[in-house]
Design a protein around this motif. Sequence first.
Motif, PDB file in Angstrom:
ATOM      1  N   UNK A  34      41.584  58.990  50.015  1.00  0.00           N
ATOM      2  CA  UNK A  34      41.334  60.392  49.714  1.00  0.00           C
ATOM      3  C   UNK A  34      39.981  60.504  49.022  1.00  0.00           C
ATOM      4  N   UNK A  35      39.289  61.602  49.281  1.00  0.00           N
ATOM      5  CA  UNK A  35      38.033  61.876  48.590  1.00  0.00           C
ATOM      6  C   UNK A  35      38.153  63.185  47.825  1.00  0.00           C
ATOM      7  N   UNK A  36      37.797  63.108  46.543  1.00  0.00           N
ATOM      8  CA  UNK A  36      37.860  64.258  45.663  1.00  0.00           C
ATOM      9  C   UNK A  36      36.459  64.550  45.108  1.00  0.00           C
ATOM     10  N   UNK A  37      36.313  65.765  44.631  1.00  0.00           N
ATOM     11  CA  UNK A  37      35.093  66.144  43.931  1.00  0.00           C
ATOM     12  C   UNK A  37      35.530  66.854  42.657  1.00  0.00           C
ATOM     13  N   UNK A  38      34.792  66.631  41.587  1.00  0.00           N
ATOM     14  CA  UNK A  38      35.136  67.264  40.319  1.00  0.00           C
ATOM     15  C   UNK A  38      33.866  67.732  39.633  1.00  0.00           C
ATOM     16  N   UNK A  39      33.778  69.028  39.387  1.00  0.00           N
ATOM     17  CA  UNK A  39      32.673  69.593  38.624  1.00  0.00           C
ATOM     18  C   UNK A  39      33.041  69.538  37.147  1.00  0.00           C
ATOM     19  N   UNK A  40      32.026  69.590  36.250  1.00  0.00           N
ATOM     20  CA  UNK A  40      32.291  69.454  34.817  1.00  0.00           C
ATOM     21  C   UNK A  40      33.344  70.438  34.325  1.00  0.00           C
ATOM     22  N   UNK A  41      34.313  69.889  33.612  1.00  0.00           N
ATOM     23  CA  UNK A  41      35.380  70.663  32.981  1.00  0.00           C
ATOM     24  C   UNK A  41      36.244  71.418  33.998  1.00  0.00           C
ATOM     25  N   UNK A  42      36.210  70.977  35.235  1.00  0.00           N
ATOM     26  CA  UNK A  42      37.038  71.596  36.266  1.00  0.00           C
ATOM     27  C   UNK A  42      38.061  70.596  36.793  1.00  0.00           C
ATOM     28  N   UNK A  43      38.996  71.110  37.567  1.00  0.00           N
ATOM     29  CA  UNK A  43      40.032  70.263  38.140  1.00  0.00           C
ATOM     30  C   UNK A  43      39.493  69.435  39.295  1.00  0.00           C
ATOM     31  N   UNK A  44      40.229  68.367  39.591  1.00  0.00           N
ATOM     32  CA  UNK A  44      39.949  67.597  40.802  1.00  0.00           C
ATOM     33  C   UNK A  44      40.150  68.492  42.021  1.00  0.00           C
ATOM     34  N   UNK A  45      39.243  68.370  42.982  1.00  0.00           N
ATOM     35  CA  UNK A  45      39.393  69.125  44.215  1.00  0.00           C
ATOM     36  C   UNK A  45      39.415  68.146  45.383  1.00  0.00           C
ATOM     37  N   UNK A  46      40.503  68.129  46.120  1.00  0.00           N
ATOM     38  CA  UNK A  46      40.590  67.252  47.282  1.00  0.00           C
ATOM     39  C   UNK A  46      39.651  67.754  48.369  1.00  0.00           C
ATOM     40  N   UNK A  47      38.820  66.841  48.871  1.00  0.00           N
ATOM     41  CA  UNK A  47      37.897  67.205  49.942  1.00  0.00           C
ATOM     42  C   UNK A  47      38.487  66.834  51.305  1.00  0.00           C
ATOM     43  N   UNK A  48      39.013  65.623  51.399  1.00  0.00           N
ATOM     44  CA  UNK A  48      39.485  65.158  52.697  1.00  0.00           C
ATOM     45  C   UNK A  48      40.403  63.961  52.532  1.00  0.00           C
ATOM     46  N   UNK A  49      41.193  63.743  53.557  1.00  0.00           N
ATOM     47  CA  UNK A  49      42.106  62.603  53.638  1.00  0.00           C
ATOM     48  C   UNK A  49      41.730  61.793  54.865  1.00  0.00           C
ATOM     49  N   UNK A  50      41.632  60.493  54.688  1.00  0.00           N
ATOM     50  CA  UNK A  50      41.292  59.677  55.844  1.00  0.00           C
ATOM     51  C   UNK A  50      42.299  58.558  56.040  1.00  0.00           C
ATOM     52  N   UNK A  51      42.665  58.362  57.278  1.00  0.00           N
ATOM     53  CA  UNK A  51      43.517  57.242  57.662  1.00  0.00           C
ATOM     54  C   UNK A  51      42.677  56.239  58.429  1.00  0.00           C
ATOM     55  N   UNK A  52      42.961  54.984  58.206  1.00  0.00           N
ATOM     56  CA  UNK A  52      42.207  53.928  58.851  1.00  0.00           C
ATOM     57  C   UNK A  52      42.224  54.097  60.360  1.00  0.00           C
ATOM     58  N   UNK A  53      41.040  54.101  60.931  1.00  0.00           N
ATOM     59  CA  UNK A  53      40.897  54.143  62.378  1.00  0.00           C
ATOM     60  C   UNK A  53      40.999  55.513  63.004  1.00  0.00           C
ATOM     61  N   UNK A  54      41.147  56.556  62.208  1.00  0.00           N
ATOM     62  CA  UNK A  54      41.225  57.896  62.796  1.00  0.00           C
ATOM     63  C   UNK A  54      40.312  58.850  62.037  1.00  0.00           C
ATOM     64  N   UNK A  55      40.142  60.024  62.594  1.00  0.00           N
ATOM     65  CA  UNK A  55      39.248  61.013  61.990  1.00  0.00           C
ATOM     66  C   UNK A  55      39.858  61.551  60.701  1.00  0.00           C
ATOM     67  N   UNK A  56      38.974  61.889  59.786  1.00  0.00           N
ATOM     68  CA  UNK A  56      39.439  62.439  58.512  1.00  0.00           C
ATOM     69  C   UNK A  56      39.940  63.866  58.692  1.00  0.00           C
ATOM     70  N   UNK A  57      40.848  64.239  57.810  1.00  0.00           N
ATOM     71  CA  UNK A  57      41.348  65.615  57.759  1.00  0.00           C
ATOM     72  C   UNK A  57      40.725  66.288  56.558  1.00  0.00           C
ATOM     73  N   UNK A  58      39.966  67.355  56.816  1.00  0.00           N
ATOM     74  CA  UNK A  58      39.233  68.021  55.751  1.00  0.00           C
ATOM     75  C   UNK A  58      40.018  69.212  55.208  1.00  0.00           C
ATOM     76  N   UNK A  59      39.870  69.443  53.925  1.00  0.00           N
ATOM     77  CA  UNK A  59      40.483  70.612  53.303  1.00  0.00           C
ATOM     78  C   UNK A  59      39.681  71.858  53.673  1.00  0.00           C
ATOM     79  N   UNK A  60      40.358  72.976  53.561  1.00  0.00           N
ATOM     80  CA  UNK A  60      39.720  74.249  53.892  1.00  0.00           C
ATOM     81  C   UNK A  60      38.480  74.459  53.031  1.00  0.00           C
ATOM     82  N   UNK A  61      37.400  74.847  53.675  1.00  0.00           N
ATOM     83  CA  UNK A  61      36.169  75.121  52.943  1.00  0.00           C
ATOM     84  C   UNK A  61      35.247  73.927  52.790  1.00  0.00           C
ATOM     85  N   UNK A  62      35.681  72.757  53.210  1.00  0.00           N
ATOM     86  CA  UNK A  62      34.838  71.566  53.117  1.00  0.00           C
ATOM     87  C   UNK A  62      34.190  71.325  54.478  1.00  0.00           C
ATOM     88  N   UNK A  63      32.862  71.262  54.494  1.00  0.00           N
ATOM     89  CA  UNK A  63      32.132  71.122  55.755  1.00  0.00           C
ATOM     90  C   UNK A  63      32.174  69.679  56.237  1.00  0.00           C
TER      91      UNK A  63
END
Lengths: 115, 113
Positions: A34-63
């Motif tokens: 999983x890939x997350x992004x966190x801005x200062x003093x903000x919550x973790x935001x999940x960007x995408x989930x990746x499984x080995x050997x397949x395309x990642x699944x992106x969260x809404x709003x993540x390019x």
Amino acid sequence: GAVVSQHPSRVICKSGTSVKIECRSLDFQATTMFWYRQFPKKSLMLMATSNEGSKATYEQGVEKDKFLINHASLTLSTLTVTSAHPEDSSFYICSASSGVEETQYFGPGTRLLVL
Amino acid sequence: QKEVEQNSGPLSVPEGAIASLNCTYSDRGSQSFFWYRQYSGKSPELIMFIYSNGDKEDGRFTAQLNKASQYVSLLIRDSQPSDSATYLCAVINSGGSNYKLTFGKGTLLTVNP
């Protein structure tokens, strides 16, 4: 056990360049990362989930064309921030799950500063 | 929208006291619950997970789960200044895949010497 590493820990780059961040599971095979992004003093935001050997699944709003994710092996996933801009400056954190158990183990994070 | 709610705090306790951190979740079908600790500027660190109703103890930490009330808590006994951090409650919602976690916003705990 369950150690996840990230490299680099910190990166400074110029606007318009691309930055690659590596996430490795050191002592287990990570079927899902999983890939997350966190801005200062903000919550973790999940960007995408990746499984080995397949395309990642992106969260809404993540390019997906801006944040390229590759999970080529059971121990390595990479996140590439393409054409980075100052607003991409953030703390990027990966986590890994073995799939045998549900627990996510987090890497130490990569702090990105885009000038 | 499946949500996880935590009191943002700050929760302040004296050294040696019991710190009680609470979390509620909206998805009644959730089965897996996690507590992470995050120090300022660092990534989250797993403290405990709990799947069954009741208490689960690990050293100074006790997780409590009540699925009927959709409530999970974390007790920290003999709190130490080094326990000062943000505590994140996380839930794996039902019906999902890939064990995606839904996080609460976290509770900031301060343990005063």
